[in-house]
Design an enzyme around this catalytic site. Structure first.
Site, PDB file in Angstrom:
ATOM      1  N   TRP A  62       2.849   3.067   1.827  1.00 48.44           N
ATOM      2  CA  TRP A  62       3.164   3.992   2.904  1.00 48.44           C
ATOM      3  C   TRP A  62       4.299   3.509   3.797  1.00 48.44           C
ATOM      4  O   TRP A  62       4.585   4.114   4.818  1.00 48.44           O
ATOM      5  CB  TRP A  62       1.936   4.224   3.786  1.00 48.44           C
ATOM      6  CG  TRP A  62       0.915   5.166   3.211  1.00 48.44           C
ATOM      7  CD1 TRP A  62      -0.229   4.826   2.571  1.00 48.44           C
ATOM      8  CD2 TRP A  62       0.943   6.598   3.231  1.00 48.44           C
ATOM      9  NE1 TRP A  62      -0.917   5.944   2.187  1.00 48.44           N
ATOM     10  CE2 TRP A  62      -0.215   7.052   2.584  1.00 48.44           C
ATOM     11  CE3 TRP A  62       1.846   7.531   3.734  1.00 48.44           C
ATOM     12  CZ2 TRP A  62      -0.505   8.403   2.435  1.00 48.44           C
ATOM     13  CZ3 TRP A  62       1.551   8.881   3.581  1.00 48.44           C
ATOM     14  CH2 TRP A  62       0.393   9.303   2.936  1.00 48.44           C
ATOM     15  N   TYR A  78       0.793  -1.215   0.000  1.00 46.18           N
ATOM     16  CA  TYR A  78       0.000   0.000   0.000  1.00 46.18           C
ATOM     17  C   TYR A  78       0.830   1.272   0.000  1.00 46.18           C
ATOM     18  O   TYR A  78       0.302   2.350   0.153  1.00 46.18           O
ATOM     19  CB  TYR A  78      -1.009  -0.013   1.148  1.00 46.18           C
ATOM     20  CG  TYR A  78      -2.136   0.952   0.860  1.00 46.18           C
ATOM     21  CD1 TYR A  78      -2.894   0.810  -0.292  1.00 46.18           C
ATOM     22  CD2 TYR A  78      -2.401   2.006   1.696  1.00 46.18           C
ATOM     23  CE1 TYR A  78      -3.895   1.712  -0.596  1.00 46.18           C
ATOM     24  CE2 TYR A  78      -3.419   2.905   1.405  1.00 46.18           C
ATOM     25  CZ  TYR A  78      -4.159   2.759   0.262  1.00 46.18           C
ATOM     26  OH  TYR A  78      -5.141   3.651  -0.047  1.00 46.18           O
TER      27      TYR A  78
END
Length: 769
Positions: free
Chosen positions: A109, A107
């Site tokens: 991050w 994802y």
């Protein structure tokens, strides 16, 4: 003191080479954030993953034994054995099933560093093996990411081209924010943020006379410096409020008909719906008052003020994380088009002031260099929020942006960077879904719930335990990030792990190209520097950069105004829509034939909201937390200090608390038909009556006998795994109906943030067998 970049700001560190002893905000940031204090306290936390570990059931019985995920102990093994197991399973799956059976989960991050960006690393690695099933879009603005290209063009243009905060501070008279102007969210940017400029710009705007209006169920989800007027409609009713504002602009001849005719298409097709000639329901303020709770006369005055002022309409990302979330975004653009101020300094619209720190920073001449991901030869993929559907119902067809998508059958999940057991909806359903693949491999720094639901967990370094460099989206400050400490335990960076696996699988040269980490950093930087030189932009060489605190990437125009060129000449500077103009009615979307997202914006009541017939519940807002980024470093000091009775705080209006006999500090149970969780109550008049607010990101800590019950307070045991619409298939994790009651039993321990799962060493496991 050495500096280091994170998604929530830069910090200066004191280190002894083994540990970060302390951190303090970077002296160059005028508005630093407390989240940096999660970093040092987390590095050697008891939940750190220190050695490779394999779930006992998978180790003893092999691939396919997924029922024990999340409950069984792990056996710690050597790196040699871990590489053997992972490479062997990858080789089996690719040989027997091909890349359509491998889901490359990430994802993005995981690190502010651009080279050790986990998403780039895992995708590059899987591409060298033949590809992977991709997740399309994101959870942050999934509905908007599909809608806006049809309406105003690419989301990248909108985000990077946002009217700058400096222009807003000088020219905006009325700043209306639907969904808040969040101080906490605007402290964070993917890839990092050096300086936080929004607070100062808001102060200057207010001093000049700009009025801020916050339209949200949460009064304090905006900067205090904005001195904003609070309007609190029923959650989920923003589209109805916007339609009523549009009705007034039309009925009182306040709309800019010239702009609508020259720069837009489809307004005439939208008008009959707005006026009620197609359904007998004029979308007037009286109609909207019944749905929103906002007085009709206030709606009328707001519409008149918008037309009389240089007005910026801000649409938060949170606004579209709900069922039919496309509609308020489309209507916000429609309102701005009716005002005719799009492309003017300080006017128009934006999607995301207060959603992330980079929105409102002037566009840079180039992004920072990053690792190439290569080509994914596998064509299949899923809308990212449909992972449970994919795992539970392979072969099923779903609609998506005008196409029919067949959900693939996944044999192996490989996850590096991200925590789906934080951000996905209906976590009990996700847990059932995660039993289906033969194997789940995860790279993690900590024993999060995602790691606990894996078969093989490989310990990854934290960003300050490796060499990298970073600069966030639109941020001109480009930081070298030399390692500040040695890795904890036996942790390795993703690049080292994937290099070893690629070598074992005969793809070593394809993945590494013969370079180590410093070789890649030098190579990528100098190639980037050469590209800039071709455009007559000079930056220092790598060695000079590496020895600096940071360098500045030049910006294109500090007085940036979104769509200014399009406004001046829509023919010469068209938008990237089908018509080249703003599409208030999209013939493309209309051709798709979706009942839940027709060709122009409409009001469609969500399934779960306080306006539902007979609804007598509370409306849960599951927003982003103040004390961490998503679920990152929930075990850090800043995050832990905000807990109430060791669990995530739930905010509730005083009258709602009194009705239920609840007091500040109580441990309470939040529940609905999907699940329940324990939280600590905070009574606050900053919350609209009938609404409760529980931030996402508390590490999911399910009861062993009931995965729908989270002892720690993750709201996604309560949210429904339903898509926003057939168009986007995006997450709707912001909203749910719930009830709250005092917890009268013994309060169970929260274990996920205090200790790892049961760990066995390899020798004792072999002896026991």
């Amino acid at each position: 003191m050495p500096t280091h970049l994170t998604h929530w700001g830069a910090f200066e560190a004191e280190t002894d080479g083994r540990s970060l002893n302390s951190v303090r905000p970077w002296s160059g940031d005028p508005d630093p954030r407390d989240l940096i204090h999660n970093v040092a306290s987390a590095q050697h936390h008891p939940t750190r993953v220190l050695r490779p570990a394999v779930r006992l059931g998978w180790l003893e019985h092999g691939p396919g034994s997924g029922s024990g995920r999340g409950t069984e102990p792990f056996v710690e093994v050597s790196w040699e054995r871990a590489i053997d197991l992972v490479s062997g399973e990858l080789g089996r799956v690719y040989a027997e099933h091909g890349p359509s059976a491998v889901y490359g989960g990430s994802y993005g991050w995981a690190s502010a560093g651009r080279f050790h960006h986990a998403q780039s690393q895992i995708h590059r690695f899987l591409n060298t093996l033949g590809g992977y099933v991709a997740g399309w879009g994101d959870y942050s603005y999934g509905a908007s990411g599909i809608l806006l290209p049809h309406v105003v063009g690419t989301t990248g243009t909108i985000m990077k081209g946002a009217t700058s905060w400096d222009v807003i501070s000088r020219t905006t008279d009325l700043f209306i924010s639907f969904g808040g102007l969040s101080e906490k969210n605007s402290g964070i940017s993917s890839g990092g943020i050096g300086r936080h400029p929004a607070r100062d710009a808001i102060r200057r705007a207010v001093a000049r006379g700009c009025r801020f209006i916050d339209i949200s169920p949460i009064a304090d989800d905006t900067y205090a410096e904005a001195k904003a007027e609070w309007i609190a409609p029923l959650p989920g009713s923003d589209a109805a409020l916007m339609l009523a504002l549009a009705f007034v602009l039309d009925a009182e001849d306040l709309a800019d008909r010239a702009f609508l005719s020259t720069h837009c298409v489809g307004f005439d097709q939208f008008l009959p719906y707005l006026r009620g000639t197609v359904d007998g329901i004029p979308k007037n303020p009286a109609w909207a008052e019944r749905l929103t709770g906002v007085p009709a006369d206030r709606i009328v005055r707001l519409a008149r003020d918008m037309a009389a002022s240089r007005t910026m309409i801000n649409l938060s990302w949170s606004l579209q994380r709900q069922q039919h979330g496309e509609q308020p975004i489309w209507l916000g653009v429609t309102l701005a088009a009716m005002l005719g101020q799009i492309g003017l300094p300080g006017g128009g619209f934006q999607h995301g002031y207060g959603a992330t720190a980079d929105v409102g920073l002037p566009k840079r001449v180039a992004s920072a260099p990053s690792l190439p991901q290569g080509h994914n030869a596998e064509a299949s993929g899923i809308p990212v929020a449909r992972i449970s559907d994919m795992l539970l119902t392979p072969g099923r067809e779903i609609d998506f942006d005008g196409r029919r998508i067949t959900l693939p059958k996944i044999e192996l999940i490989y996850w590096a960077g991200g925590n789906p057991f934080h951000h996905h909806q209906d976590l009990a359903r996700l847990r059932r879904a995660f039993t289906k693949p033969a194997t789940v491999v995860v790279h993690e720094q900590f024993w999060t719930s995602t790691a606990r639901h894996a078969d093989i967990v490989l310990p990854a370094t934290m960003s300050f335990e490796r060499h990298d460099y970073g600069a966030g989206r639109n941020d001109p400050a480009f930081f070298p990030m030399p390692a500040l400490t040695e890795p904890a335990g036996e942790a390795r960076d993703d690049y080292a792990i994937f290099s070893a696996l690629a070598e074992r699988l005969g793809r070593g040269e394809s993945f590494t190209e013969g370079r180590d980490v410093m070789g890649w950093l030098h190579h990528l930087y100098e190639a980037w520097r050469s590209r800039l030189a071709e455009c007559d932009i000079e930056v220092v060489d790598f060695d000079t950069f590496w020895g600096s605190e940071n360098i500045a990437i030049p910006v294109v125009d500090k007085d940036q105004v979104l769509f200014s060129e399009f406004r001046r000449d829509p023919g010469a500077s068209p938008l990237s829509t089908a018509s080249g103009k703003i599409e208030i009615h999209s013939s493309t979307i209309a051709r798709f034939g979706y009942d839940d997202c027709p060709g122009h914006p409409v009001w469609i009541a969500p399934d779960e909201w306080l306006g539902s017939s007979g609804a007598r519940h509370l409306h849960l807002i599951a927003n982003q937390p103040r004390t961490r980024l998503h679920s990152q470093l929930d075990i850090g000091d800043t995050s832990q200090k905000a807990k109430v009775a060791g669990r995530e705080p739930l905010r509730m209006h005083p009258q709602d608390a009194a009705t239920r006999g609840l007091s500040d500090g109580d441990v309470v149970r939040v529940h609905n038909e999907r699940g329940s969780c324990l939280v600590g109550l905070v009574v606050s008049d900053a919350i609209r009556r009938g609404v409760v607010q529980l931030s996402a990101g508390a590490w999911y800590d399910p009861d062993p006998d009931d995965p729908s019950f989270c002892r720690h307070g993750n709201p996604n045991v309560l949210t429904a795994d339903r898509p926003a619409s057939s168009l986007s298939q995006a997450t709707t994790a912001q909203h749910a109906l719930v009830e709250v009651e005092k917890w009268l039993g013994e309060v169970p321990e929260v274990s996920v943030t205090t200790r790892p799962p049961r760990l066995l060493d390899a020798s004792s496991h072999d002896q026991s067998r």
